[in-house]
Design an enzyme around this catalytic site. Structure first.
Site, PDB file in Angstrom:
ATOM      1  N   ASP A 134       0.832  -1.198   0.000  1.00 45.45           N
ATOM      2  CA  ASP A 134       0.000   0.000   0.000  1.00 45.45           C
ATOM      3  C   ASP A 134       0.875   1.260   0.000  1.00 45.45           C
ATOM      4  O   ASP A 134       1.860   1.333   0.727  1.00 45.45           O
ATOM      5  CB  ASP A 134      -0.857  -0.034   1.279  1.00 45.45           C
ATOM      6  CG  ASP A 134      -1.942   1.023   1.300  1.00 45.45           C
ATOM      7  OD1 ASP A 134      -2.831   0.962   0.433  1.00 45.45           O
ATOM      8  OD2 ASP A 134      -1.902   1.911   2.168  1.00 45.45           O
ATOM      9  N   GLU A 155       1.626  -0.617  -4.981  1.00 45.83           N
ATOM     10  CA  GLU A 155       0.649   0.404  -5.324  1.00 45.83           C
ATOM     11  C   GLU A 155       1.425   1.722  -5.303  1.00 45.83           C
ATOM     12  O   GLU A 155       1.730   2.259  -4.241  1.00 45.83           O
ATOM     13  CB  GLU A 155      -0.493   0.470  -4.304  1.00 45.83           C
ATOM     14  CG  GLU A 155      -1.578   1.436  -4.754  1.00 45.83           C
ATOM     15  CD  GLU A 155      -2.186   2.293  -3.640  1.00 45.83           C
ATOM     16  OE1 GLU A 155      -3.275   2.827  -3.868  1.00 45.83           O
ATOM     17  OE2 GLU A 155      -1.583   2.437  -2.566  1.00 45.83           O
TER      18      GLU A 155
END
Ligand code: NOJ
Ligand code: CA
Length: 568
Positions: free
Chosen positions: A215, A274
């Site tokens: 993330d 990401e």
């Protein structure tokens, strides 16, 4: 739709390369299946649906955060990185899930959230109870405020979810949170932060996890001197590796450490970043084999349904992955964006740029002018194109049902901090936020929460979910579920080398056609008018093929067909 038996041999690949052309199914655990009837999806629910995933034919599951969390940001606010939230399950159930997934040949990727913890994490609680300037505060980013009494934030920065990025604590200091107030950013200059994440990666790898989704991978490294730049100054700074907050070159030193750990496992653990960065070249750094190995490419998610635009994106990304040696990734929907069946039905807007940042466009209410039928037709065509591409395809739970975004959620039931922090139109996460793609899945036509569980659902499900339920689509000719199943089955059989050749004779105007090794041809008609169906054996189409007046077959608008060409 027509299918044909295949004789092509299944692709051979070494186990270490399993991820390169994998179809990965994202599970947002609180909204997938509820095993104990409390309205929240859980591990028991996932375990009970593993036969469904096996029948769908995906290669891997990516599980969004399932760690203990107060859900200030849907679980991306983590209290403990090496545990399971008690409302979701236990570590024993996690192990059972891994074994059951592996038992049917499905790998597991888990989400790691290293940019920030939650404000309930023991380190943050320790930081708050320790005095200003103490070592416990060094693990996060604390600063004194400006103004005579430090009453103004250290800088005028806005969080990605809107609102201020600095929050004051009782003794007067401020801490940085790039996202919600409950998500304090870690200080990655601190050695204990490094050590703790290595421990976390090892903990889950030892439990049999096959890989990690990282993330906000572009945010960990920060370089903040004593004097902080203003928000206007930050905006003006190039994101070329030297920006104080985003996509710094030195972030890759962290991923080199992680790679060393990943490579100690057999097969090596994989990771996908990401990373929201400026150029494909900068994205490639995250996909380097010396680093995370793969990076999300959101270009198709942001693209309008347009042949030329799709072609450019595919060509650029394949060229880029050839340079790094990674395989590229394709995404149309995830837990952060408006579902693609709805996005592609949005009315054309005057002045809408081709790159519209469409994932944040709010789907409106029932009177919103969205053409849902066209949206779904295009979404199915886009998915079949995606599944014919080399590289890995990341699919989001519910897209295999052709689910639309749910717009009809009363404000008071919305959970997304991006909704609650937003003041009209001041930034990207605007409109209705992300709850509309996180509504619990419909498994049955009727019954309590459409078969999601025995109780209710933590976000309200609309009546039209009945027609998009697994029960309604299972075995129904032409349903989106059956299209995904068949497309994934064929993909598994046809998948060979990671190469693609544009079919220049067929491509042009609204048509985009390419061939994969073994004579596998994918043709998409992005336009509204039918075109002649190319020669070849029809394997599958995303919509009914039509007959022209002269009896020849036609490929209708917003449709993809896969054909097999006999090899010369
Ligand atoms: C990206 C995640 O996908 C999103 O859901 C989350 O809100 C932010 N990162 C912050 O963790
Ligand atoms: Ca539950």
């Amino acid at each position: 739709m027509t299918t044909a038996p295949l004789t092509a041999p299944p692709a051979t690949r070494s186990d270490a390369d399993w991820w390169r052309q994998a179809a990965v199914y994202q599970i947002y655990p609180r909204s997938f299946a509820d095993g104990n009837g409390d309205g929240i999806g859980d591990l028991r629910g996932i375990i009970s649906r593993i036969p469904y995933l096996a029948e769908l034919g995906v290669d891997a599951v990516w599980l969004s955060p399932f760690y203990p969390s107060a859900l200030a940001d849907g679980g991306y606010d983590v209290d403990h990185y090496r545990d399971v939230d008690p409302t979701i399950g236990t570590l024993e159930e996690f192990d059972e899930m891994v074994t059951a997934l592996h038992g049917v040949g499905i790998k597991l990727i888990v989400d790691v959230v290293p940019n920030h913890s939650s404000d309930r994490h023991e380190w943050f609680r320790e930081a708050l109870s320790a005095p200003k300037g103490s070592p416990a505060r060094e693990r996060y980013i604390f600063r004194d405020g400006r103004g005579e009494h430090g009453e103004e934030p250290p800088a005028d920065w806005t969080s990605i979810f809107s609102g201020p990025a600095w929050t004051r604590v009782p003794d007067g200091q401020w801490y940085l949170h790039s996202f919600a107030t409950e998500q304090p950013d870690f200080n990655w200059k601190h050695p204990e932060v490094h050590e703790d994440f290595l421990r976390t990666l090892r903990f889950w790898s030892d439990r049999g996890v096959d890989g990690f989704r990282i993330d906000v991978a572009h945010g960990l490294s920060k370089d903040l001197g004593e004097v902080l730049p203003s928000s206007a100054e930050l905006k003006a700074m190039p994101k070329d590796g030297t920006h104080p907050l985003w996509d710094r070159d030195d972030v890759h030193e962290i991923y080199a450490e992680w790679r060393e750990l990943f490579d100690q496992y057999e097969p090596p653990r994989i990771a996908v970043a990401e990373a929201w960065v400026e150029t494909p070249e900068r994205r490639a750094k995250y996909a380097s084999p010396e680093g995370l190995g793969q990076a999300f490419n959101f270009d198709l998610m942001e693209a309008d349904f347009d042949a030329g635009h799709f072609r450019d994106i595919v060509a650029d990304n394949l060229a880029q992955s050839a340079v790094t040696g990674s395989s590229t990734t394709w995404v149309f929907s995830n837990h952060d964006g408006v579902r693609h069946a709805t996005r592609y039905g949005l009315p054309p807007r005057a002045g809408r740029p081709v790159k519209q940042g469409a994932q944040w466009v709010a789907a409106g209410g029932p009177e919103d002018g969205i053409d849902r039928e066209l949206g779904l037709r295009r979404a199915r065509a886009a998915t079949m194109l995606e599944l014919a591409l080399p590289g890995s395809a990341y699919l989001y739970q519910g897209e295999e049902l052709g689910l639309h975004e749910v717009a009809e959620i009363p404000d008071e039931q919305r959970q997304d901090p991006a909704f609650w922090r937003t003041t009209a139109g001041d930034r990207g996460f605007d409109g209705l936020g992300r709850d509309g793609c996180r509504v619990p899945l419909p498994w049955t036509r009727s019954g309590s929460s459409f078969g999601f569980g025995e109780g209710g659902a933590h976000l309200p499900q609309p009546a039209w979910f009945a027609d998009f339920s697994v029960e309604a689509e299972d075995g129904a000719a032409g349903s989106t579920l059956e299209m995904y199943r068949e497309a994934l089955r064929l993909r598994g059989e046809l998948q060979g080398e990671e190469s693609l050749e544009w079919d220049e004779a067929l491509s042009g105007g609204d048509v985009l056609a390419f061939e994969r090794p073994g004579g596998w041809l994918s043709v998409t008609n992005f336009g509204a008018q039918p075109v002649a169906l190319p020669v070849g054996e029809v394997l599958l189409a995303s919509g009914e093929l039509e007959a022209a007046a002269d009896g020849t077959s036609q490929l209708p608008g917003a449709t993809t067909v896969w054909l097999r060409r006999s090899e010369a």
